[in-house]
Design an enzyme around this catalytic site. Structure first.
Site, PDB file in Angstrom:
ATOM      1  N   TRP A  88       0.831  -1.212   0.000  1.00 39.16           N
ATOM      2  CA  TRP A  88       0.000   0.000   0.000  1.00 39.16           C
ATOM      3  C   TRP A  88       0.861   1.256   0.000  1.00 39.16           C
ATOM      4  O   TRP A  88       0.505   2.261  -0.602  1.00 39.16           O
ATOM      5  CB  TRP A  88      -0.960  -0.021   1.190  1.00 39.16           C
ATOM      6  CG  TRP A  88      -1.728  -1.307   1.248  1.00 39.16           C
ATOM      7  CD1 TRP A  88      -1.772  -2.194   2.285  1.00 39.16           C
ATOM      8  CD2 TRP A  88      -2.529  -1.874   0.202  1.00 39.16           C
ATOM      9  NE1 TRP A  88      -2.556  -3.275   1.951  1.00 39.16           N
ATOM     10  CE2 TRP A  88      -3.029  -3.103   0.674  1.00 39.16           C
ATOM     11  CE3 TRP A  88      -2.859  -1.477  -1.091  1.00 39.16           C
ATOM     12  CZ2 TRP A  88      -3.859  -3.940  -0.087  1.00 39.16           C
ATOM     13  CZ3 TRP A  88      -3.680  -2.297  -1.860  1.00 39.16           C
ATOM     14  CH2 TRP A  88      -4.160  -3.496  -1.359  1.00 39.16           C
ATOM     15  N   ASP A  89       2.015   1.205   0.660  1.00 37.26           N
ATOM     16  CA  ASP A  89       2.956   2.319   0.565  1.00 37.26           C
ATOM     17  C   ASP A  89       3.365   2.560  -0.882  1.00 37.26           C
ATOM     18  O   ASP A  89       3.395   3.698  -1.360  1.00 37.26           O
ATOM     19  CB  ASP A  89       4.214   2.013   1.382  1.00 37.26           C
ATOM     20  CG  ASP A  89       4.046   2.309   2.864  1.00 37.26           C
ATOM     21  OD1 ASP A  89       3.189   3.141   3.208  1.00 37.26           O
ATOM     22  OD2 ASP A  89       4.778   1.721   3.662  1.00 37.26           O
ATOM     23  N   LEU A  90       3.707   1.482  -1.568  1.00 37.87           N
ATOM     24  CA  LEU A  90       4.207   1.617  -2.938  1.00 37.87           C
ATOM     25  C   LEU A  90       3.107   2.082  -3.893  1.00 37.87           C
ATOM     26  O   LEU A  90       3.343   2.919  -4.772  1.00 37.87           O
ATOM     27  CB  LEU A  90       4.811   0.299  -3.401  1.00 37.87           C
ATOM     28  CG  LEU A  90       6.029  -0.164  -2.587  1.00 37.87           C
ATOM     29  CD1 LEU A  90       6.451  -1.572  -2.994  1.00 37.87           C
ATOM     30  CD2 LEU A  90       7.193   0.804  -2.760  1.00 37.87           C
TER      31      LEU A  90
END
Length: 398
Positions: A157-159
Site C-alpha cells: 500500500w505504501d508503494l
C-alpha cells in the site's frame, strides 16, 4: 533516468516509503525533487537495512536523483525557510500532518496556486502504517493456509500510494495549467488499500456471497495455478491463464488421457474454463503433482518455455540479485556513487522508452548536500545570508 520533466521542481518533506516513493518516481523522470529534512536526517535516515557504518541502504535507494536541504525544523526560523521554499516552488509532496506549519491552508496564503500532495494514514488524520492498514482490509486472513493470519513483507500500500501520489501531482498540475487553480490532494493509505480491494472485486465478492474467500495457500483463486515440486527438489509456480497454455501444459506432462477421464466422470470440460479448473482442483492437483514430481526442473522448464506456459521457480532475494537477466544484464540497473560507499547495482527508471536515451541511475544526496544552492536559487539568499543561517545552526551544508 529520463528527462521527461525537466521544468518541474518539487519540494518533498517526508519519511519512510510512500511519500519518498512519489518523489523518487518523479525524479527518475527528470523532475528536480528537493527533499527537505531535519539536520542530521529524519526518522527514516537510519532505517534498516544498514551497512556496518550505519548508512541506510533503504534511504539511499528511495532518495536517488533528489537534492537535499537540511534545516532545523524544530525552530520557527527553520520552519519558515521550508514554508518559503514550498511557496517559491509551487509543488509540494509530504506526509506531514494535515494541520500545523505545513498545512495547505497556511502554505497557500503566500501561493494560491500551490499544489500539495499529502500522504496520510487514515482519512481522519490518525496514523497508520502499511502493515496495519493491510490487516484492516483483510489480506492477512487470505494469505497462507490458516487459521492464523500471515503478514507479507512487501509494503504494497505504501508503494501503490507513492505511485498514485506521483500521478495525482501530474493531474493537479494539468488542471492548474488549464484553470489556474491549485489545491491539496490527500491520499490516505487506508483509502488506497480499500479502494484497491474494491477495484479487484473484493468488496463485491464478499457482499455477494456473504462470506470470506477460503484460504488457498499458494493456489491462485479462480485459476489453475499453484506451486509444485520437481523430482530434483525444485519448487516452482505454474499458472495457466489461456486455453492454449492449458492444452500445452497437458501435452508437456502427457496428461491428456488422465484429464479427459476426470472430465468424463464429472461432466465438465476444462479446455476453456478457468473456473472449472479451479473448482475441480481436488482431482487435478494430484495428477499434476505426480507428473511434475517425475521430471527434473530443467527438463520441465524447457518444455514449459516451448509451450508458452507461465512458470517460475521459487528463489531467494540473493538468488534474484545474482540473476543476470533480472539485474546484471537489465538496463534499468547501473552504477552510482552511493553515499554509503558500497558499490552495487542501482535501479533507475523502471520504464523503457525506446525513443529516448536511458540515463544511468543517480546517487542519493548526502543530508544537506544542496542546501546552499537551493536557498540561493529558490529564495534568492546571498552567500552571506546563507552563511549566517549555517552559523546559527538553522541550515546544514554537507
Amino acid at each position: 533516468m529520463y528527462n521527461l520533466l525537466p521544468d518541474l521542481s518539487v519540494i518533498e518533506a517526508s519519511s519512510f516509503v510512500a511519500s519518498p516513493t512519489a518523489g523518487l518516481y518523479l525524479a527518475q523522470m527528470g523532475a528536480e525533487v528537493i527533499r527537505v529534512d531535519q539536520i542530521g536526517g529524519g526518522p527514516d535516515f537510519r532505517r534498516w537495512p544498514v551497512t556496518d557504518n550505519n548508512d541506510s541502504l533503504y534511504w539511499e535507494n528511495l532518495n536517488r536523483a533528489k537534492k537535499s536541504v537540511a534545516l532545523d525544523l524544530g525552530r520557527p526560523e527553520g520552519r519558515e525557510l521550508l514554508q518559503a521554499l514550498v511557496r517559491a516552488t509551487g509543488q509540494f509532496v509530504t506526509n506531514f500532518p494535515v494541520g500545523g506549519f505545513l498545512s495547505h491552508e497556511v502554505l497557500a496564503e503566500g501561493r494560491p496556486d500551490l499544489v500539495t500532495i499529502r500522504v496520510m494514514g487514515w482519512a481522519d488524520g490518525s496514523p497508520a502504517l502499511d502493515y496495519t492498514v493491510n490487516n484492516a482490509v483483510g489480506y492477512p486472513m487470505l494469505t497462507g493456509n490458516g487459521p492464523e493470519p500471515v503478514n507479507h513483507v512487501l509494503p504494497a500500500w505504501d508503494l501503490l500510494t507513492g505511485a498514485y501520489a506521483a500521478f495525482a501531482l501530474m493531474a493537479a498540475i494539468q488542471r492548474r495549467a488549464a484553470t489556474g487553480e491549485g489545491g491539496e490532494i490527500r491520499l490516505p493509505l487506508s483509502d488506497i488499500a480499500i479502494g484497491t480491494v474494491a477495484n479487484l472485486g473484493g468488496i463485491a465478492e464478499v457482499m455477494y456471497g456473504g462470506a470470506n474467500r477460503p484460504r488457498l495457500g499458494n493456489a491462485v483463486y479462480g485459476l489453475f495455478g499453484r506451486d509444485f515440486v520437481t523430482r530434483d527438489g525444485e519448487r516452482t509456480m505454474i499458472v495457466v491463464v489461456t486455453p492454449r497454455q492449458w492444452a500445452n501444459l497437458i501435452t508437456a506432462l502427457d496428461l491428456g488421457q488422465a484429464v479427459a477421464t476426470i472430465e468424463a466422470a464429472r461432466g465438465v470440460s476444462f479446455a476453456k474454463d478457468d473456473g472449472l479448473r479451479f473448482d475441480h482442483r481436488d482431482a487435478l492437483y494430484p495428477l499434476f503433482e505426480k507428473a511434475i514430481a517425475a521430471r527434473d526442473h530443467a527438463d520441465l522448464a524447457a518444455a514449459f518455455d516451448a509451450g508458452g506456459i507461465v512458470h517460475s521457480p521459487y528463489r531467494t532475494m540473493l538468488d534474484a540479485a545474482n540473476d543476470p537477466a533480472l539485474v546484471a544484464d537489465n538496463p534499468i540497473f547501473g552504477a552510482a556513487d552511493n553515499p554509503s560507499g558500497f558499490a552495487y547495482p542501482a535501479a533507475g527508471a523502471f520504464a523503457t522508452i525506446p525513443q529516448a536515451d536511458r540515463q544511468p541511475p543517480a546517487p542519493a544526496p548526502r543530508n544537506g548536500a544542496h542546501s546552499e544552492a537551493v536557498l540561493a536559487e529558490r529564495l534568492g539568499l546571498s552567500s552571506g545570508a546563507i552563511a549566517a543561517l549555517i552559523d546559527k545552526g538553522l541550515v546544514h551544508q554537507a
